[in-house]
Scaffold this motif. Structure first.
Motif, short mmCIF file in Angstrom:
data_model
loop_
_atom_site.label_atom_id
_atom_site.label_comp_id
_atom_site.label_asym_id
_atom_site.label_seq_id
_atom_site.Cartn_x
_atom_site.Cartn_y
_atom_site.Cartn_z
N GLY A 456 -1.86 12.06 13.49
CA GLY A 456 -2.64 10.83 13.40
C GLY A 456 -3.16 10.36 14.74
N ARG A 457 -3.56 11.27 15.59
CA ARG A 457 -4.04 10.89 16.91
C ARG A 457 -5.28 11.68 17.28
NH1 ARG A 457 0.86 11.48 20.92
NH2 ARG A 457 1.66 12.89 19.34
N TRP A 458 -6.07 11.04 18.18
CA TRP A 458 -7.24 11.71 18.75
C TRP A 458 -6.82 12.38 20.05
CZ3 TRP A 458 -12.15 12.40 16.97
CH2 TRP A 458 -12.52 11.70 15.82
N LEU A 459 -7.27 13.64 20.23
CA LEU A 459 -6.99 14.37 21.46
C LEU A 459 -8.30 14.81 22.11
CD1 LEU A 459 -4.06 16.74 20.38
CD2 LEU A 459 -3.90 14.51 21.51
N GLU A 460 -8.33 14.74 23.43
CA GLU A 460 -9.46 15.25 24.19
C GLU A 460 -9.06 16.61 24.78
OE1 GLU A 460 -12.49 13.32 27.31
OE2 GLU A 460 -10.48 13.63 28.13
N ARG A 480 -8.15 4.76 23.33
CA ARG A 480 -9.56 4.60 23.72
C ARG A 480 -10.46 4.77 22.51
NH1 ARG A 480 -12.21 9.37 26.74
NH2 ARG A 480 -12.86 9.77 24.59
N LYS A 481 -10.13 5.76 21.66
CA LYS A 481 -10.95 6.04 20.48
C LYS A 481 -10.92 4.85 19.53
CE LYS A 481 -13.54 9.30 18.73
NZ LYS A 481 -14.69 9.87 19.48
N GLN A 482 -9.75 4.24 19.35
CA GLN A 482 -9.65 3.07 18.48
C GLN A 482 -10.47 1.90 19.03
OE1 GLN A 482 -5.44 2.50 18.26
NE2 GLN A 482 -5.15 4.04 16.61
N GLN A 483 -10.44 1.71 20.36
CA GLN A 483 -11.22 0.64 20.98
C GLN A 483 -12.70 0.87 20.77
OE1 GLN A 483 -9.86 -2.06 22.26
NE2 GLN A 483 -11.89 -2.97 22.68
N GLU A 484 -13.13 2.13 20.93
CA GLU A 484 -14.54 2.46 20.72
C GLU A 484 -14.92 2.19 19.27
OE1 GLU A 484 -14.88 6.48 21.88
OE2 GLU A 484 -14.88 6.08 24.04
N ASN A 485 -14.04 2.62 18.34
CA ASN A 485 -14.34 2.42 16.92
C ASN A 485 -14.37 0.93 16.55
OD1 ASN A 485 -14.58 5.15 16.49
ND2 ASN A 485 -12.42 5.42 15.87
N GLU A 513 -12.47 -2.73 5.35
CA GLU A 513 -12.54 -1.28 5.10
C GLU A 513 -12.64 -0.50 6.42
OE1 GLU A 513 -15.86 -0.89 2.53
OE2 GLU A 513 -14.75 -1.44 0.70
N GLY A 514 -13.42 -1.06 7.36
CA GLY A 514 -13.54 -0.39 8.66
C GLY A 514 -12.22 -0.36 9.42
N LEU A 515 -11.46 -1.49 9.36
CA LEU A 515 -10.16 -1.52 10.04
C LEU A 515 -9.20 -0.51 9.44
CD1 LEU A 515 -9.52 -5.38 10.51
CD2 LEU A 515 -10.06 -3.68 12.28
N GLU A 516 -9.17 -0.42 8.09
CA GLU A 516 -8.26 0.54 7.46
C GLU A 516 -8.64 1.99 7.78
OE1 GLU A 516 -6.93 -2.10 3.56
OE2 GLU A 516 -8.54 -0.64 3.38
#
Length: 547
Positions: A456-460, A480-485, A513-516
């Motif tokens: 459940g994580r974004w990786l660079e 960072r990805k969550q902040q961007e989203n 819906e966007g938050l979920e």
């Protein structure tokens, strides 16, 4: 002759044969035998014999001549005794010298036939007039095939001019000032390397008339030295190969033969070792661990005492200058007679391994230094809070840090040496492998982002190709990805709210819906107060059951 009679034993002079034989049976018996031969064969009989007079040996010659009457009947004999002591001493001295020369010839032949050096004998035109058996063993050609040819014809064309120049210089100075490395080709067309030195024998006028050339096959040593130097060839040239010395000791331990290579190893003048004792007190030798090397454990001393061959003994010897030279010693017993109870001599081959030993020590030091660097790098990599992987060009793992162990549950020990596809790792799927292959093929850096649902994580991913593979750097960018989203969702909500059809209910639904979606596993709802001000109801709850 009164002087001869005075020297003869009184038991023989002026005595009858019977009386003389009774007193001196051995001497008189020989004479009687000569008398009988002289009479029966009608010939003059000669005999040399010795007498011990006043503790000194005197030599005499007996001449017995038969006497006959006019009718040819034997009537007796005459005996003439001559003192030949002076002549006999000269003959014995000559015989002894001949024995010594033959013994020296056997020793020299033993050295020539057993030494690992090729020995050439040259005339004034540098033509070969003799070559030792090692030539055929080293190059595969019979020695008879090259007798009469110039020695430079054996040298590789690339080295021939240098060899001729140095041979000419040795002819001027009397001997080579150093050992030099030259190349030759054996019968199978394979290059062989030789350490060659030369010496020219001069006549009474000081002009050279015979040349002696020593060639030591160092092909195996050169191969070993090249192998040891491979990792360091960018920092220094290949070390020079070294020659082998040969020393022969007699049965008393005295050196009776020593070649040029041995003199060079021990820093001795030409012939300076001859007559030197094996057990001289001023030699300082040590073992490999630095402890003293007792004289009784010297290979030559053991072989001389037991007849046992000794091979591969490493010894450190201090020269007169204080320099330490390391050698490997092999010894063989030499027997001149069939009685093998005790060796008549010992041949020792001495191979200088000083440079080789220094190379091994340097290589060991560099290996330790590289290990220290590796440990430091491993420590640094283990301290990195992000994932780090090193792959070779086959995409096989060569480095796998602790973060990867923690995140994947795969140990470094298991991962190292395996292809990433065989690890079945959710962080290194087929898409990641394709990117790695493209980075290697085009030798370009690749950067991409990837959501890993298993955690459940974004990786660079940052992929850096190198000459022998690539590095992969994995960094968690979920925050960072969550902040961007969130920023993107905020913008979309504002745009939605600005439309004419927007309502509070639809706008809140769109936002929740966007938050979920941004935060998987999260359930959102918004409650509002009814108009009566006493009860609550859902304004929006996209994923909550309707009932």
């Amino acid at each position: 002759n009164d002087s001869i009679l005075a020297l003869m034993p009184k038991e023989y002079a002026c005595k009858s044969m019977r009386e003389a034989y009774h007193a001196l049976p051995e001497l008189t018996g020989n004479f009687i035998h000569d008398f009988e031969n002289a009479l029966s064969k009608n010939e003059v009989c000669y005999r040399d014999f010795s007498l011990n007079i006043d503790d000194e040996t005197h030599w005499f010659n007996s001449k017995i001549t038969p006497l006959f009457n006019a009718g040819g009947i034997a009537i007796g004999f005459s005996q003439r005794i001559t003192n030949i002591s002076d002549r006999k001493k000269v003959e014995l001295a000559i015989s002894e010298k001949n024995h010594e020369l033959k013994s020296a010839h056997r020793e020299l032949k033993e050295i020539i036939e057993n030494t690992s050096e090729i020995i050439f004998k040259l005339n004034l035109d540098n033509q070969i007039i003799f070559v030792s058996p090692e030539f055929e063993r080293s190059l595969g050609f019979p020695g008879s095939k090259i007798v009469g040819k110039t020695i430079s014809s054996l040298i590789h064309p690339e080295h021939r001019q240098r060899f001729e120049n140095e041979l000419a210089e040795a002819r001027k100075t009397g001997k080579s000032t150093t050992h030099n490395i030259f190349r030759a080709v054996n019968r199978d067309g394979i290059d062989r390397w030789f350490n060659i030195s030369a010496k020219f024998v001069r006549n009474t006028q000081g002009a050279p008339f015979i040349g002696i050339v020593f060639a030591q096959d160092i092909s195996d040593l050169k191969l070993t030295m090249d192998s040891l130097s491979a990792s360091e060839e960018r920092y220094r040239s290949v070390v020079n190969a070294l020659g082998e010395g040969v020393v022969m000791h007699d049965n008393k331990g005295l050196i009776i033969a020593c070649n040029l290579a041995a003199e060079k190893i021990f820093d001795l003048p030409p012939g300076g070792a001859l007559g030197d004792a094996l057990r001289r007190s001023n030699i300082t030798a040590i073992k490999e661990d630095g402890s003293p090397f007792p004289m009784q454990e010297f290979p030559a001393a053991i072989t001389l005492a037991t007849g046992q061959s000794i091979h591969g003994v490493v010894m450190g010897i201090y020269k007169r200058s204080g320099e330490l030279v390391w050698v490997v010693i092999n010894t063989e017993a030499v027997y001149y007679t069939s009685d093998h109870t005790r060796p008549d001599a010992v041949v020792a081959s001495i191979f200088d391994i000083t440079e080789k030993k220094r190379s091994e020590e340097t290589l060991s030091a560099h290996t330790k230094q590289l290990q220290n660097y590796s440990d430091k790098i491993s420590g640094i990599l283990d301290s990195i809070t992000d994932g780090f992987i090193a792959l070779d060009n086959k995409l096989e793992v060569t480095l796998w840090n602790k973060v990867m162990e923690t995140e994947t549950g795969i140990s470094q020990y298991y991962a190292t040496g395996k292809k990433i596809a065989s690890l079945n790792c959710f962080m290194l799927n087929d898409a990641v492998a394709d990117v790695c292959r493209e980075a290697i093929r085009h030798y370009t850096t690749k950067n991409f982002e990837h959501f890993v649902p298993e955690i459940g994580r974004w990786l660079e991913y940052s992929v850096y190709p190198l000459g022998e593979g690539l590095f992969i750097y994995l960094r968690d960018i979920s925050a960072r990805k969550q902040q961007e989203n969130l920023l993107a969702l905020e913008k979309r909500v504002l745009e939605q709210n600005a439309t004419q059809s927007a309502s509070l209910n639809t706008t809140v639904d769109y936002f929740l819906e966007g938050l979920e979606e941004i935060f998987p596993g999260m359930l959102c709802s918004v409650l509002i107060l009814d108009d009566d001000g006493k009860s609550m109801r859902h304004l929006s709850a996209p994923k909550l059951p309707k009932d």
